[in-house]
Every structure is written in structure tokens, then in C-alpha cells.
Write an enzyme that holds these catalytic residues in place. Structure first.
Site, mmCIF file in Angstrom:
data_model
loop_
_atom_site.group_PDB
_atom_site.id
_atom_site.type_symbol
_atom_site.label_atom_id
_atom_site.label_comp_id
_atom_site.label_asym_id
_atom_site.label_seq_id
_atom_site.Cartn_x
_atom_site.Cartn_y
_atom_site.Cartn_z
ATOM 1 N N CYS A 131 37.301 60.036 28.448
ATOM 2 C CA CYS A 131 38.137 59.125 29.464
ATOM 3 C C CYS A 131 39.620 59.248 29.500
ATOM 4 O O CYS A 131 40.357 58.953 28.462
ATOM 5 C CB CYS A 131 37.926 57.512 29.057
ATOM 6 S SG CYS A 131 38.769 56.434 30.089
ATOM 7 N N CYS A 142 41.862 56.284 29.201
ATOM 8 C CA CYS A 142 41.818 55.977 27.706
ATOM 9 C C CYS A 142 42.887 56.690 26.881
ATOM 10 O O CYS A 142 43.688 55.857 25.901
ATOM 11 C CB CYS A 142 40.443 56.109 27.147
ATOM 12 S SG CYS A 142 39.272 55.048 28.321
#
Length: 108
Positions: A32, A35
Site C-alpha cells: 500500500c 500506507c
């Protein structure tokens, strides 16, 4: 990733739900991108405010049970737990100023 401790499905109740102080859990995954953008900001906030709020991270790929039970469908999702309940949920990558504003009641 940084200086924030990881929490697993098995440890979640003891470390998060039964904590005496608020706990921020960053739900994330290796793949991600957003993230990875949020991680250094959370590291900074942990260094500055870790005495008032516990910072933890949970890899959603390695720990599917907890994210599913809290309906975490998009990552990054940052949940703040207090007294065993979700009291704040922040979905998506946010800049440091926006995260500070969201968390000000817990770190003031």
C-alpha cells in the site's frame, strides 16, 4: 517500518481493547503506497506524543480477523480505541497537520 510496534489478531484485545490509555492502530499493508506515506508521519507523532496515546500498527494481510471485525475495507485506516471502543476512524493518507487535528483531543 519505523519505531511503531506491531500488534497481531491474537494480541489485539490485551494491547488495544484493555489499554488504560487511548490506542491508535494503523491498519496497513506492504503493497500500500499511501500506507508508506503515512508511516513516517505516525513515527513522528509517536515520538512526540507516545506518552499520551499508544501507537500500534497492524498488517492487514497477516492479521485478517481484526480488520474484518472492525469493517476496515480501505487502507490506510487509522482507528483510535478508548475503553474498548473505536472513538475515531481516519481513512486514507492524510498530511501531518490533518492527522494532528484529528488526534488533538487525545494528545492535548
Amino acid at each position: 517500518m519505523g519505531n511503531i510496534e506491531a500488534v497481531t489478531d491474537a494480541e489485539f484485545e490485551a494491547q488495544v481493547l484493555k489499554s488504560d490509555k487511548p490506542v491508535l492502530v494503523d491498519f496497513w499493508a506492504e503493497w500500500c503506497g499511501p500506507c508508506r506515506q503515512v508511516a513516517p508521519i505516525l513515527d513522528e507523532l509517536n515520538t512526540a506524543h507516545g506518552d499520551k496515546i499508544t501507537f500500534l500498527k497492524m498488517n492487514v494481510d497477516e492479521n485478517p480477523v481484526t480488520p474484518s471485525s472492525y469493517r476496515v475495507t480501505g487502507i490506510p485506516t487509522i482507528n483510535v480505541y478508548q475503553g474498548g471502543e473505536v472513538v475515531r476512524s481516519i481513512v486514507g493518507a492524510k498530511p501531518k497537520a490533518a492527522l494532528l487535528k484529528e488526534l488533538e483531543s487525545f494528545i492535548a
